[in-house]
Write an enzyme that holds these catalytic residues in place. Structure first.
Site, PDB file in Angstrom:
ATOM      1  N   TYR A 154       0.831  -1.206   0.000  1.00 41.40           N
ATOM      2  CA  TYR A 154       0.000   0.000   0.000  1.00 41.40           C
ATOM      3  C   TYR A 154       0.874   1.268   0.000  1.00 41.40           C
ATOM      4  CZ  TYR A 154      -3.753   3.163   1.594  1.00 41.40           C
ATOM      5  OH  TYR A 154      -4.668   4.188   1.709  1.00 41.40           O
ATOM      6  N   LYS A 158       1.103   4.198  -2.832  1.00 43.65           N
ATOM      7  CA  LYS A 158       0.763   5.594  -2.536  1.00 43.65           C
ATOM      8  C   LYS A 158       1.972   6.518  -2.734  1.00 43.65           C
ATOM      9  CE  LYS A 158      -3.579   4.964  -1.562  1.00 43.65           C
ATOM     10  NZ  LYS A 158      -4.637   5.555  -2.382  1.00 43.65           N
TER      11      LYS A 158
HETATM   12  P1  NAP Z   1     -13.233   2.413   1.021  1.00 44.18           P
HETATM   13  O1  NAP Z   1     -14.338   2.936   1.885  1.00 44.18           O
HETATM   14  O2  NAP Z   1     -12.714   1.038   1.244  1.00 44.18           O
HETATM   15  O3  NAP Z   1     -13.658   2.606  -0.511  1.00 44.18           O
HETATM   16  C1  NAP Z   1     -12.792   2.211  -1.552  1.00 44.18           C
HETATM   17  C2  NAP Z   1     -13.408   2.634  -2.846  1.00 44.18           C
HETATM   18  O4  NAP Z   1     -12.514   2.268  -3.908  1.00 44.18           O
HETATM   19  C3  NAP Z   1     -14.730   1.948  -3.111  1.00 44.18           C
HETATM   20  O5  NAP Z   1     -15.646   2.906  -3.604  1.00 44.18           O
HETATM   21  C4  NAP Z   1     -14.393   0.939  -4.201  1.00 44.18           C
HETATM   22  O6  NAP Z   1     -15.444   0.711  -5.105  1.00 44.18           O
HETATM   23  C5  NAP Z   1     -13.268   1.628  -4.926  1.00 44.18           C
HETATM   24  N1  NAP Z   1     -12.469   0.672  -5.699  1.00 44.18           N
HETATM   25  C6  NAP Z   1     -11.660  -0.309  -5.226  1.00 44.18           C
HETATM   26  N2  NAP Z   1     -11.114  -0.988  -6.257  1.00 44.18           N
HETATM   27  C7  NAP Z   1     -11.595  -0.411  -7.406  1.00 44.18           C
HETATM   28  C8  NAP Z   1     -11.403  -0.675  -8.785  1.00 44.18           C
HETATM   29  N3  NAP Z   1     -10.582  -1.651  -9.213  1.00 44.18           N
HETATM   30  N4  NAP Z   1     -12.044   0.116  -9.682  1.00 44.18           N
HETATM   31  C9  NAP Z   1     -12.864   1.119  -9.272  1.00 44.18           C
HETATM   32  N5  NAP Z   1     -13.090   1.389  -7.976  1.00 44.18           N
HETATM   33  C10 NAP Z   1     -12.467   0.631  -7.046  1.00 44.18           C
HETATM   34  O7  NAP Z   1     -11.958   3.358   1.137  1.00 44.18           O
HETATM   35  P2  NAP Z   1     -11.796   4.895   1.560  1.00 44.18           P
HETATM   36  O8  NAP Z   1     -11.316   4.916   2.963  1.00 44.18           O
HETATM   37  O9  NAP Z   1     -12.966   5.679   1.168  1.00 44.18           O
HETATM   38  O10 NAP Z   1     -10.530   5.253   0.649  1.00 44.18           O
HETATM   39  C11 NAP Z   1     -10.612   6.051  -0.513  1.00 44.18           C
HETATM   40  C12 NAP Z   1      -9.204   6.426  -0.931  1.00 44.18           C
HETATM   41  O11 NAP Z   1      -8.564   7.130   0.142  1.00 44.18           O
HETATM   42  C13 NAP Z   1      -8.321   5.220  -1.217  1.00 44.18           C
HETATM   43  O12 NAP Z   1      -7.452   5.500  -2.293  1.00 44.18           O
HETATM   44  C14 NAP Z   1      -7.512   5.056   0.069  1.00 44.18           C
HETATM   45  O13 NAP Z   1      -6.303   4.403  -0.152  1.00 44.18           O
HETATM   46  C15 NAP Z   1      -7.334   6.505   0.453  1.00 44.18           C
HETATM   47  N6  NAP Z   1      -7.025   6.692   1.875  1.00 44.18           N
HETATM   48  C16 NAP Z   1      -7.912   6.310   2.857  1.00 44.18           C
HETATM   49  C17 NAP Z   1      -7.559   6.494   4.188  1.00 44.18           C
HETATM   50  C18 NAP Z   1      -8.482   6.112   5.316  1.00 44.18           C
HETATM   51  O14 NAP Z   1      -8.039   6.229   6.478  1.00 44.18           O
HETATM   52  N7  NAP Z   1      -9.698   5.716   5.091  1.00 44.18           N
HETATM   53  C19 NAP Z   1      -6.314   7.045   4.509  1.00 44.18           C
HETATM   54  C20 NAP Z   1      -5.450   7.411   3.489  1.00 44.18           C
HETATM   55  C21 NAP Z   1      -5.821   7.241   2.170  1.00 44.18           C
HETATM   56  P3  NAP Z   1     -16.363  -0.636  -5.080  1.00 44.18           P
HETATM   57  O15 NAP Z   1     -16.922  -0.722  -3.683  1.00 44.18           O
HETATM   58  O16 NAP Z   1     -17.384  -0.366  -6.124  1.00 44.18           O
HETATM   59  O17 NAP Z   1     -15.443  -1.764  -5.406  1.00 44.18           O
END
Ligand code: NAP
Length: 246
Positions: A154, A158
């Protein structure tokens, strides 16, 4: 306001992407809500935007697939003629210590988080360059800035996204296209919700502000980067992390 702008948010059916889609729509953009597996959630996001008087459409695409992404971009451009704001938000985790990490788990994370953003930027690049304007916002992570034990795949994806952001920002700067990265800290979503109470407490103790962030904290910065107030900012990585990267 983003009236007249078309925004595409990948992975916008849930979590941070959902909040970004709702925020951009509230500010006047027509929003394409991309999803991979979560059709019902993506349809709900569209319904919520429409109920608030906005315009949105849910379109399925697995962003890690180069050919499928090309078809998706063609479909979007045929209907909307342009995309002004591209938010590469789709992301997955497959955490493990490096000693135990499988090739599948490494590839799956790199393919979605890094290649997914490459696929979108690559396929939209001609359209962006032709229109000589645009905002590309890549959702990275503090794990890509600081590294994180148990997240080699991961963190690599990133950190790679930061390199991609800076290189494309340099390529596109003279064309009026801004490319920036947002690095969230720990945000309350499905991705971080499976933690025990103890793990959560320990985590909060590592954050100078002592608490997790909200999806709104991220969406507010994306809104700024999507609008004209950020026109002279490009190639930057902005941490939204309660002070973790100080
Ligand atoms: P999440 O709730 O797990 O949602 C992930 C999203 O990514 C879902 O909408 C999923 O869509 C989509 N996705 C995954 N694989 C995909 C693919 N192959 N094609 C299209 N869509 C895909 O995660 P989140 O926390 O909202 O994270 C969103 C972003 O922020 C990510 O890049 C994550 O790495 C980043 N981030 C999150 C955090 C945190 O603490 N939450 C911290 C740092 C960075 P489906 O459900 O339709 O598969």
């Amino acid at each position: 306001m983003l009236t007249g702008k078309v925004a595409l948010v990948t992975g916008a059916g849930r979590g941070i992407g959902r909040e970004i889609a709702l925020t951009l729509a509230k500010n006047g953009a027509a929003v394409i809500v991309n999803y991979n597996g979560s059709k019902a959630s993506a349809d709900e996001v569209v319904a919520e935007i429409e109920a608030n008087g906005g315009s949105a459409e849910a379109i399925q695409c697995n962003v890690s697939d180069f050919a499928a992404s090309e078809e998706f971009v063609k479909q979007v451009l045929a209907k909307y003629k342009k995309v002004d704001i591209l938010v590469n938000n789709a992301g997955v985790t497959r955490d493990n210590l490096i000693m135990r990490m499988s090739e599948e788990d490494y590839d799956a994370v790199l393919d979605t988080n890094l290649k997914g953003a490459f696929n979108m930027i690559r396929h939209f690049s001609r359209s962006f360059i032709k229109q000589r304007s645009g905002k590309i916002i890549n959702i990275s992570s503090v794990s890509g800035v600081l590294g994180n034990a148990g997240q080699a795949n991961y963190s690599a994806s990133k950190a790679g996204l930061i390199g991609l952001t800076k290189s494309v920002a340099r390529e596109f700067a003279s064309r009026g296209i801004n490319v920036n990265a947002v690095a969230p800290g720990f945000i309350d979503t499905d991705m971080t919700r499976n933690m025990t109470e103890d793990a959560r407490k320990e985590l909060n103790s590592m954050i100078p502000m002592g608490k997790m962030g909200s999806t709104k904290n991220i969406a507010d910065l994306v809104l700024f980067l999507a609008g004209e107030n950020s026109d002279y900012i490009t190639g930057q990585v902005i941490c939204v992390d309660g002070g973790m990267c100080i």
